[in-house]
Write an enzyme that holds these catalytic residues in place. Structure first.
Site, PDB file in Angstrom:
ATOM      1  N   THR A 375     107.851  80.233  17.620  1.00 50.74           N
ATOM      2  CA  THR A 375     108.692  81.067  16.780  1.00 50.74           C
ATOM      3  C   THR A 375     108.110  80.886  15.398  1.00 50.74           C
ATOM      4  O   THR A 375     107.266  80.027  15.206  1.00 50.74           O
ATOM      5  CB  THR A 375     110.139  80.521  16.898  1.00 50.74           C
ATOM      6  OG1 THR A 375     110.559  80.687  18.251  1.00 50.74           O
ATOM      7  CG2 THR A 375     111.125  81.144  15.951  1.00 50.74           C
ATOM      8  N   SER A 446     120.208  81.662  21.291  1.00 54.82           N
ATOM      9  CA  SER A 446     119.041  81.215  20.530  1.00 54.82           C
ATOM     10  C   SER A 446     119.349  79.901  19.819  1.00 54.82           C
ATOM     11  O   SER A 446     120.511  79.509  19.688  1.00 54.82           O
ATOM     12  CB  SER A 446     118.703  82.291  19.492  1.00 54.82           C
ATOM     13  OG  SER A 446     117.732  81.833  18.590  1.00 54.82           O
ATOM     14  N   SER A 447     118.302  79.243  19.360  1.00 52.12           N
ATOM     15  CA  SER A 447     118.478  78.066  18.495  1.00 52.12           C
ATOM     16  C   SER A 447     117.991  78.344  17.079  1.00 52.12           C
ATOM     17  O   SER A 447     118.005  77.447  16.230  1.00 52.12           O
ATOM     18  CB  SER A 447     117.688  76.871  19.038  1.00 52.12           C
ATOM     19  OG  SER A 447     118.132  76.540  20.317  1.00 52.12           O
TER      20      SER A 447
END
Ligand code: GLY
Length: 565
Positions: A375, A446-447
């Site tokens: 990411t 999501s994180s």
């Protein structure tokens, strides 16, 4: 001696980055200093392009669009138009908000789509190849940012990325290694060789001519080109030929959502972070509020006590994450209860300095009445005092590895962020439950935790990180590094990190982490894992210094770079 090295280091950084700086008297190792504006991102080209837009009079939102598109070209393992992301912003008058342009499950997705005939998860299908792809949100996101906050014409913001794609990007050593490591996956996902499939070395140049054509069409025809035009057709034809399920209807139906950020107090600071479908804001609030009653600064940084108290708060937060969190448009999330001081202090009552809690003996907390690596993150502050924190992703490095050759871009494998089967870990080892089960048009949990910190109503830090499940704990440790240990932003992002996520029941330490405390932690019952985490997160952050200057903290774990003026 230390002071002169530090000041020398600061000057070198500033000269290299062509950044004007006042002399700052400090015994800290400072990052790049700027007077008015700053961009910190994963690639030098992207940070420079963002800064250039602000020099032309653009604001942080204009810079966000240009930086995002520049990362698509210069950092294709995570920069994207085939993925999605989140933005948290704070205006100069203190107004805040969050944009959700996370991918969605296709209409034809089903709860058990990744289970084999024996009911076991086939993680190859959710992680590599066309079936792993969620409906991308990035182009919708940046057009929405432009509609609401942009001040420069869109063409001006996309042009630098088009030029970058045409002129080519010089491959760094880390990037060459990363590309070469993924060659077998590129072949298996695409069933043929793709542009990026060759042996790369530092200094090579990659020109993305097809991507330049795609960006040029988007420049001419706008958002609809991606969701309804030629690019939409290229995506659907390519994905369906490879056995995927994304349809033209899916792309045409995609929409972003403005959401209210999660806000909470940590000591005398206000933290503003991403709400669900990210677990980031809630978990960050749970961890920081659980450790707030402890006098953290009395524990030496990264000491046994520090690791213990944080690990136990993380363990409890991630256990809750796995049960309660999912897409808020589909599930009811008890945010207030999960982040309340009463609930969190009860959760920590069985914390014992003398022995580790066992994750097997711990589950989600009880909420009365209540029926979850690659990411990239960038942080921007503009000359007007606006700030944005953006985390965007394809999920794994190069996402599903599916490369829409005619369009010149990768597609995500975000479907793996759903819980394919309760209790079965995803690529990050995260366990999920019904709240994060697959359903058509649902967003996967999501994180990603783009985050802004205020003190006394003034901007203090803009930060975020990649790293899947470790994003939240990386962001949290950097907040503590500055607030509790008074580190500069550069020192904070450079410090070794650790991570615990309930299951697996082990503390993951970066390979650079000092092993001195490990024997005692083991004695207390903590499992130590230093085998599989050369790095944890890559935090790119901006700190507002007491004199109003901006300090960029660019993570040395990557090719990350801070630029300002
Ligand atoms: N794909 C990583 C995350 O959203 O947490």
């Amino acid at each position: 001696m230390k002071k002169s090295i530090t000041l020398l280091f600061t000057s070198i950084l500033c000269i290299q980055c062509n950044t004007k700086s006042k002399t700052t008297i400090s015994d800290k190792t400072l990052g790049v200093i700027a007077e008015k504006a700053m961009v910190v991102s994963a690639r030098e080209e992207a940070s420079k392009i963002g800064i250039d837009i602000m020099k032309q009079g653009g604001n942080a939102f204009d810079a966000m669009i240009a930086t995002d598109l520049a990362l698509l070209v210069s950092y294709p393992s995570a920069g994207n138009i085939g993925g999605g992301g989140f933005m948290v912003f704070r205006m100069n008058d203190g107004a805040i908000g969050a944009l959700d342009y996370r991918e969605k499950a296709p209409l034809a997705a089903t709860k058990n789509m990744y289970l084999d005939k024996n009911g076991n998860v086939d993680s190859d299908k959710s992680q590599i190849g066309a079936l792993a792809v969620g409906v991308p949100g990035t182009i919708a996101g940046i057009f929405e940012v432009h509609r609401k906050f942009g001040t420069l014409p869109f063409e001006k913001l996309i042009d630098p990325a088009i030029q970058l794609a045409l002129n080519g990007v010089v491959v760094t050593e880390k990037q060459a290694q990363n590309l070469n490591d993924h060659t077998p996956d590129f072949r298996s996902a695409n069933k043929k060789t793709i542009l990026l499939d060759k042996l790369w070395k530092k200094g090579d140049t990659i020109k993305y001519l097809k991507l330049a054509e795609t960006l040029n069409r988007i420049k001419i025809y706008g958002r609809d080109e991606f969701y309804k035009g030629k690019t939409a057709n290229l995506i659907v034809d390519y994905v369906q030929n490879l056995g995927g399920i994304i349809s033209k209807e899916d792309l045409a139906a995609y929409e972003v959502k403005w959401r209210d950020p999660i806000t909470f107090k940590y000591k005398n600071h206000r933290i503003i972070s991403m709400p669900p479908p990210s677990s980031g804001g809630i978990c960050l609030a749970q961890i920081l509020k659980s450790i707030e009653p402890f006098d953290i600064e009395q524990y030496p940084h990264n000491s046994t006590e520090y690791i213990q108290v944080i690990t136990e708060a993380e363990r409890r937060a991630y256990a809750d994450r796995s049960y309660f969190l999912g897409d808020p448009d589909f599930v009811n999330i008890p945010t207030d209860s999960l982040t309340s001081e009463t609930y969190l202090s009860k959760r920590m009552t069985d914390f014992d300095w003398k022995q580790a809690t066992k994750s097997s003996a711990l589950s989600r907390g009880f909420i009365p009445g209540y029926e979850s690596n690659e990411t990239t993150h960038y942080s921007i502050v503009d000359p007007f005092g606006n700030s944005v924190a953006v985390t965007t992703t394809l999920n794994s490095s190069y996402g599903s590895k599916v490369y829409v050759e005619e369009g010149g871009f990768f597609l995500n494998n975000e479907m793996d962020d759903f819980s394919a089967k309760p209790g079965t870990p995803n690529v990050y080892g995260l366990i999920g439950a019904e709240a994060n089960a697959i359903a058509p048009q649902k967003r996967m949990l999501s994180s990603m935790s783009p985050t802004i910190v205020e003190k006394n109503g003034q901007l203090k830090i803009v930060l975020g990180s990649p790293g899947g499940s470790t994003i939240i704990t990386s962001v949290m440790q950097n907040i503590l590094n500055v607030l509790e240990y008074d580190m500069s932003m550069q020192e904070a992002v450079s410090k070794p990190r650790f991570h615990h996520q309930w299951l697996p029941d082990s503390i993951k330490f970066e390979s650079s982490f000092d092993t001195l405390n490990f024997p005692y932690l083991k004695k207390l019952g903590y499992n130590i894992d230093q085998s599989n985490a050369p790095i944890i997160g890559k935090v790119d952050a901006i700190l507002v210094l007491p004199n109003g200057q901006l300090e960029g903290g660019a993570d040395p774990r990557g090719d990350d770079s801070a630029h300002g003026f």
